[in-house]
Write a protein that holds these residues in place. Structure first.
Motif, PDB file in Angstrom:
ATOM      1  N   GLU A 167       1.019  -1.194   0.393  1.00  0.00           N
ATOM      2  CA  GLU A 167      -0.165  -0.174  -0.440  1.00  0.00           C
ATOM      3  C   GLU A 167       0.898   1.252   0.235  1.00  0.00           C
ATOM      4  O   GLU A 167       2.072   1.054   0.482  1.00  0.00           O
ATOM      5  CB  GLU A 167      -1.399  -0.154   1.471  1.00  0.00           C
ATOM      6  CG  GLU A 167      -2.251  -0.966   1.417  1.00  0.00           C
ATOM      7  CD  GLU A 167      -3.242  -0.566   0.435  1.00  0.00           C
ATOM      8  OE1 GLU A 167      -3.119   0.340  -0.305  1.00  0.00           O
ATOM      9  OE2 GLU A 167      -4.000  -2.050   0.542  1.00  0.00           O
ATOM     10  N   ARG A 168       0.559   2.564  -0.723  1.00  0.00           N
ATOM     11  CA  ARG A 168       1.393   3.669  -1.255  1.00  0.00           C
ATOM     12  C   ARG A 168       0.251   4.330  -1.225  1.00  0.00           C
ATOM     13  O   ARG A 168      -0.583   3.782  -2.198  1.00  0.00           O
ATOM     14  CB  ARG A 168       2.664   3.943  -1.580  1.00  0.00           C
ATOM     15  CG  ARG A 168       1.918   3.472  -3.421  1.00  0.00           C
ATOM     16  CD  ARG A 168       3.348   3.299  -4.375  1.00  0.00           C
ATOM     17  NE  ARG A 168       3.076   2.951  -5.350  1.00  0.00           N
ATOM     18  CZ  ARG A 168       2.967   3.411  -6.387  1.00  0.00           C
ATOM     19  NH1 ARG A 168       2.384   4.883  -5.746  1.00  0.00           N
ATOM     20  NH2 ARG A 168       2.988   3.207  -7.430  1.00  0.00           N
ATOM     21  N   PRO A 169       0.427   6.022  -0.713  1.00  0.00           N
ATOM     22  CA  PRO A 169      -0.132   7.151  -1.211  1.00  0.00           C
ATOM     23  C   PRO A 169      -0.040   7.280  -2.638  1.00  0.00           C
ATOM     24  O   PRO A 169       1.193   6.456  -4.033  1.00  0.00           O
ATOM     25  CB  PRO A 169       0.502   8.373  -1.203  1.00  0.00           C
ATOM     26  CG  PRO A 169       1.288   7.218  -0.069  1.00  0.00           C
ATOM     27  CD  PRO A 169       1.561   6.343   0.016  1.00  0.00           C
ATOM     28  N   ARG A 170      -1.010   7.815  -3.762  1.00  0.00           N
ATOM     29  CA  ARG A 170      -0.594   7.443  -5.021  1.00  0.00           C
ATOM     30  C   ARG A 170      -0.571   8.684  -5.062  1.00  0.00           C
ATOM     31  O   ARG A 170      -0.857   9.709  -4.742  1.00  0.00           O
ATOM     32  CB  ARG A 170      -2.701   8.034  -5.576  1.00  0.00           C
ATOM     33  CG  ARG A 170      -3.063   8.650  -6.632  1.00  0.00           C
ATOM     34  CD  ARG A 170      -4.684   8.639  -7.190  1.00  0.00           C
ATOM     35  NE  ARG A 170      -4.639   8.951  -8.612  1.00  0.00           N
ATOM     36  CZ  ARG A 170      -6.496   8.985  -8.701  1.00  0.00           C
ATOM     37  NH1 ARG A 170      -7.324   8.786  -8.149  1.00  0.00           N
ATOM     38  NH2 ARG A 170      -5.786   9.216 -10.297  1.00  0.00           N
ATOM     39  N   ASP A 171       0.327   9.111  -5.946  1.00  0.00           N
ATOM     40  CA  ASP A 171       1.207   9.784  -7.028  1.00  0.00           C
ATOM     41  C   ASP A 171      -0.079  10.846  -7.814  1.00  0.00           C
ATOM     42  O   ASP A 171      -0.784  10.664  -8.081  1.00  0.00           O
ATOM     43  CB  ASP A 171       1.901   8.873  -7.866  1.00  0.00           C
ATOM     44  CG  ASP A 171       3.116   8.539  -7.616  1.00  0.00           C
ATOM     45  OD1 ASP A 171       3.800   8.451  -6.246  1.00  0.00           O
ATOM     46  OD2 ASP A 171       3.313   6.897  -7.611  1.00  0.00           O
ATOM     47  N   ASP A 172       0.358  12.318  -7.213  1.00  0.00           N
ATOM     48  CA  ASP A 172      -0.095  13.202  -7.849  1.00  0.00           C
ATOM     49  C   ASP A 172       0.770  13.818  -8.743  1.00  0.00           C
ATOM     50  O   ASP A 172       2.403  13.769  -9.191  1.00  0.00           O
ATOM     51  CB  ASP A 172      -0.281  14.433  -6.747  1.00  0.00           C
ATOM     52  CG  ASP A 172      -1.141  14.120  -5.829  1.00  0.00           C
ATOM     53  OD1 ASP A 172      -2.382  13.466  -5.884  1.00  0.00           O
ATOM     54  OD2 ASP A 172      -0.924  14.382  -4.521  1.00  0.00           O
ATOM     55  N   ALA A 173      -0.188  14.118 -10.322  1.00  0.00           N
ATOM     56  CA  ALA A 173       1.233  14.732 -11.648  1.00  0.00           C
ATOM     57  C   ALA A 173       1.650  16.187 -10.701  1.00  0.00           C
ATOM     58  O   ALA A 173       0.961  16.488 -10.670  1.00  0.00           O
ATOM     59  CB  ALA A 173      -0.222  15.129 -12.348  1.00  0.00           C
ATOM     60  N   ALA A 174       2.738  16.484 -12.070  1.00  0.00           N
ATOM     61  CA  ALA A 174       3.621  16.732 -11.611  1.00  0.00           C
ATOM     62  C   ALA A 174       4.165  17.705 -12.863  1.00  0.00           C
ATOM     63  O   ALA A 174       3.538  17.085 -13.747  1.00  0.00           O
ATOM     64  CB  ALA A 174       5.157  16.797 -10.867  1.00  0.00           C
ATOM     65  N   GLU A 175       4.296  19.221 -12.528  1.00  0.00           N
ATOM     66  CA  GLU A 175       4.682  19.963 -14.196  1.00  0.00           C
ATOM     67  C   GLU A 175       6.451  18.955 -14.599  1.00  0.00           C
ATOM     68  O   GLU A 175       7.217  19.088 -13.656  1.00  0.00           O
ATOM     69  CB  GLU A 175       5.792  21.195 -14.256  1.00  0.00           C
ATOM     70  CG  GLU A 175       5.673  21.480 -15.165  1.00  0.00           C
ATOM     71  CD  GLU A 175       5.399  23.462 -14.980  1.00  0.00           C
ATOM     72  OE1 GLU A 175       6.176  24.021 -15.469  1.00  0.00           O
ATOM     73  OE2 GLU A 175       4.822  23.437 -13.413  1.00  0.00           O
ATOM     74  N   VAL A 176       6.112  18.639 -16.193  1.00  0.00           N
ATOM     75  CA  VAL A 176       7.404  17.724 -16.441  1.00  0.00           C
ATOM     76  C   VAL A 176       8.086  19.393 -16.977  1.00  0.00           C
ATOM     77  O   VAL A 176       8.146  19.324 -17.877  1.00  0.00           O
ATOM     78  CB  VAL A 176       7.047  16.674 -17.694  1.00  0.00           C
ATOM     79  CG1 VAL A 176       8.054  16.580 -18.266  1.00  0.00           C
ATOM     80  CG2 VAL A 176       5.752  15.679 -17.207  1.00  0.00           C
TER      81      VAL A 176
END
Length: 419
Positions: A167-176
């Protein structure tokens, strides 16, 4: 340019090796602690191995090559991987048939060999060659820690309930970050490992000179979002971007996206991870793509894959980011001038360096015998154990392989205009 010089062999410290051995074995045990006995026996495909077999094989390696004495002759047959000089072995496609010894017995086997190796180090019973093989054995087990997780991920992905390993937190998108380029000047450069600078495999040596024609290598990896653009442009339907064998493989397999991706009913894409199935994240590095797919993407982008000499030369500008975090086991968002997260395909065939000399004895079969029909990947992945990655490391897989954590970065003769 300086001329490579011969260096004296390294002196290995038994105490440091003892600490390395203990830490390596403990990490394997930690990774497996989340698994049930039932998780450890099945074999999901012929190119993967069961978790229980991985655990036993790396233990047999220490017993056979370091201690030089195998107490149970059956282990030599069951857990030898490919060492022809040692003798016959269980066929690879049938490793999942090994339900005995049990998982409990394999755990006891590991403990027994741990005790014997530790005692031999304390009493000074290991000669210099045995110490060298012990160091190799630790690196060998680190390789299998990564393989164990990749193989187990494939096994879990076949379960219709999309089970979770971690289990791990869901990733948030970041600026590429925008795509930048690292210049690789024309001239004669040096690549390869210095035998006296630290552990390296025989296929990384010798350090040698090579001609570089002058090029540019991208300062970051290709992202999921960029791969989606390739897909939207018909990348999996346009043969002009594909090598002949790659196109034939695509037609045979029906690939339309990277491994583990699935189009949901609402048209969005999800991917299977060691934390279960979740939406793809555009700012993460694309992973689970084959050499064929990586090469096709590069052609579509008007670029190419780097050679391993270009990659290693450019890597002086990069630092390591993602390496195995036992509480994450997944790449972070793409960052500039950062390695890790995914192994990176190069256009280089896996061949010996000029002056290549395989290890002595049985260990000569470790790398050299596979220098056929494979391509080199560089860098490391989020499943590569900390301390195992290095910029001279030459990983290798066949062109169609994509269950491992393979991705890419681009190269160009000149930057030009991006697609």
């Amino acid at each position: 340019m300086s001329v490579p010089t011969q260096t004296l062999p390294r002196q290995l410290d038994p105490q440091q090796l003892a600490e390395k051995f203990a830490a390596t074995r403990a990490l394997t045990d930690h990774l497996v602690s989340r698994l049930s006995p039932e998780d450890q026996v099945p074999q999901s495909m012929t190119t993967a191995s069961p978790v229980a077999w991985h655990r036993a094989h790396v233990t047999w390696f220490f017993e056979e090559l370091v201690l030089g004495r195998v107490d149970n002759p059956e282990h030599r047959f069951l857990f030898n991987s490919y060492y022809e000089q040692i003798g016959d072995r269980q066929p690879r496609p049938q490793r999942g048939m090994i339900t005995r010894p049990s998982v409990t017995e394999i755990t006891a086997y590991r403990a027994n060999v741990d005790e014997r190796v530790t005692e031999a180090l304390k009493t000074g019973d290991l000669d210099e060659r045995a110490l060298e093989l012990l160091e190799m054995g630790c690196s060998h087990e680190q390789q299998h820690q990564e393989l164990l997780l990749m193989d187990f991920k494939h096994l879990l992905s076949l379960n219709p309930t999309d089970p979770v390993y971690l289990e791990r937190p869901r990733d948030d998108a970041a600026e590429v970050p925008s795509l930048g380029w690292i210049p690789v000047p024309e001239g004669v450069g040096e690549i390869g490992a210095d035998a006296a600078a630290g552990f390296s495999y025989d296929n990384e040596r010798p350090r040698h000179r090579t001609y570089l024609p002058g090029s540019m290598v991208a300062d970051r990896q290709v992202t999921v979002g960029e791969w989606k653009e390739f897909m939207a442009a018909g990348g999996y339907r346009r043969p002009e971007f594909w090598l002949s064998d790659g196109w034939a493989t695509l037609k045979e397999t029906g690939w339309e996206a990277p491994g583990y991706w699935r189009r949901e009913e609402d048209g969005t894409w999800t991917t299977f991870t060691l934390s279960g199935r979740r939406p793809v994240v555009d700012s993460e590095p694309v992973m689970h793509v084959s050499y064929y797919e990586a090469n096709a993407f590069a052609a579509w982008a008007g670029r190419r894959l780097p050679t391993e000499a270009e990659w290693e030369t450019a890597s002086s500008a990069w630092s390591y980011g993602d390496e195995l975090d036992p509480d994450r086991c997944h790449p972070n968002n793409v960052r500039r001038n950062t390695l890790g997260g995914v192994w990176e395909w190069t256009q280089s065939a896996y061949l010996p360096y000029p002056g290549f000399e395989p290890e002595e004895g049985v260990a000569s079969e470790y790398n050299g015998k596979f220098m056929s029909d494979q391509y080199v990947l560089r860098g490391g992945s989020a499943l590569t154990p900390r301390g195992h990655s290095r910029k001279t490391y030459r990983n290798f897989f066949p062109a169609p392989a994509r269950w491992m954590a393979g991705g890419l970065r681009l190269a160009a003769d000149s930057p030009g205009e991006p697609r």
